[in-house]
Design a protein around this motif. Structure first.
Motif, PDB file in Angstrom:
ATOM      1  N   VAL A  55      32.470  38.492  46.682  1.00 44.74           N
ATOM      2  CA  VAL A  55      33.002  37.735  45.711  1.00 44.74           C
ATOM      3  C   VAL A  55      32.064  37.394  44.599  1.00 44.74           C
ATOM      4  O   VAL A  55      32.696  37.576  43.278  1.00 44.74           O
ATOM      5  CB  VAL A  55      33.428  36.394  46.074  1.00 44.74           C
ATOM      6  N   VAL A 103      39.569  38.559  43.299  1.00 45.49           N
ATOM      7  CA  VAL A 103      38.856  39.069  44.568  1.00 45.49           C
ATOM      8  C   VAL A 103      39.099  37.757  45.606  1.00 45.49           C
ATOM      9  O   VAL A 103      38.645  38.122  46.707  1.00 45.49           O
ATOM     10  CB  VAL A 103      37.500  38.940  44.204  1.00 45.49           C
ATOM     11  N   ARG A 142      31.805  40.666  42.533  1.00 48.76           N
ATOM     12  CA  ARG A 142      32.955  41.469  42.133  1.00 48.76           C
ATOM     13  C   ARG A 142      32.991  42.711  42.464  1.00 48.76           C
ATOM     14  O   ARG A 142      33.760  43.612  41.857  1.00 48.76           O
ATOM     15  CB  ARG A 142      33.465  41.109  40.791  1.00 48.76           C
ATOM     16  N   ALA A 176      35.350  43.884  38.617  1.00 50.53           N
ATOM     17  CA  ALA A 176      35.451  42.856  37.692  1.00 50.53           C
ATOM     18  C   ALA A 176      36.447  43.326  36.370  1.00 50.53           C
ATOM     19  O   ALA A 176      36.891  44.541  36.217  1.00 50.53           O
ATOM     20  CB  ALA A 176      33.940  43.097  37.035  1.00 50.53           C
ATOM     21  N   ASP A 216      42.645  43.381  36.224  1.00 46.82           N
ATOM     22  CA  ASP A 216      41.876  42.238  37.008  1.00 46.82           C
ATOM     23  C   ASP A 216      42.363  42.102  38.382  1.00 46.82           C
ATOM     24  O   ASP A 216      43.392  42.196  38.725  1.00 46.82           O
ATOM     25  CB  ASP A 216      42.501  41.000  36.109  1.00 46.82           C
TER      26      ASP A 216
END
Length: 141
Positions: free
Chosen positions: A112, A6, A115, A141, A3
């Motif tokens: 953003v 971002v 992602r 992502a 993860d």
């Protein structure tokens, strides 16, 4: 990494780096794996006969090494969406000293919403850039 935040990425931020040492036996092993047995990759006399400064690392070997720090940062090679380079200088592998390839990966831009990010690579050998316009588009992502 699974993860990525971002929101906290910054353009110009270094996200990965690596140093890779090549020796002549590295080239022979790569030739066997790739099937590229062009003698400029293992014979000084052939390299000299075609005007090269010495035995050269395979371009695809250099390209593969250059993206590895990004793969390590991402944690999954499937997150590489696109990867492009221009070969600007050959990597000469000295019979004694070998060659050192230094890679720095920096965020060039990111989206953003989608992602995704573009990561620019600086790839140096003997204080010279050997890959130009080295860009990796990645899925965060």
């Amino acid at each position: 990494m699974s993860d990525f935040d971002v929101q906290n990425l910054e353009v110009g931020e270094t996200v990965a780096a690596g140093a890779f040492e090549l020796e002549r036996d590295s080239l022979v092993r790569y030739a066997g794996a790739s099937g590229d047995f062009n003698p400029i990759h293992y014979r000084d006399d052939v390299a000299a006969s075609v005007g090269l400064p010495g035995v050269l690392a395979h371009g695809m070997l250099t390209m593969g090494l250059a993206v590895q720090p990004v793969v390590d940062w991402l944690g999954d090679p499937a997150r590489i969406l696109d990867y492009q380079v221009r070969f600007t200088r050959p990597v000469v592998v000295d019979p004694v000293a070998g060659a050192s390839i230094l890679v720095t990966a920096k965020i060039a831009q990111f989206d953003v919403e989608a992602r995704t990010a573009r990561v620019d690579l600086t790839v140096i050998c003997n204080d010279e850039t050997v890959l130009g316009k080295a860009q990796v588009r990645v899925d965060l992502a």
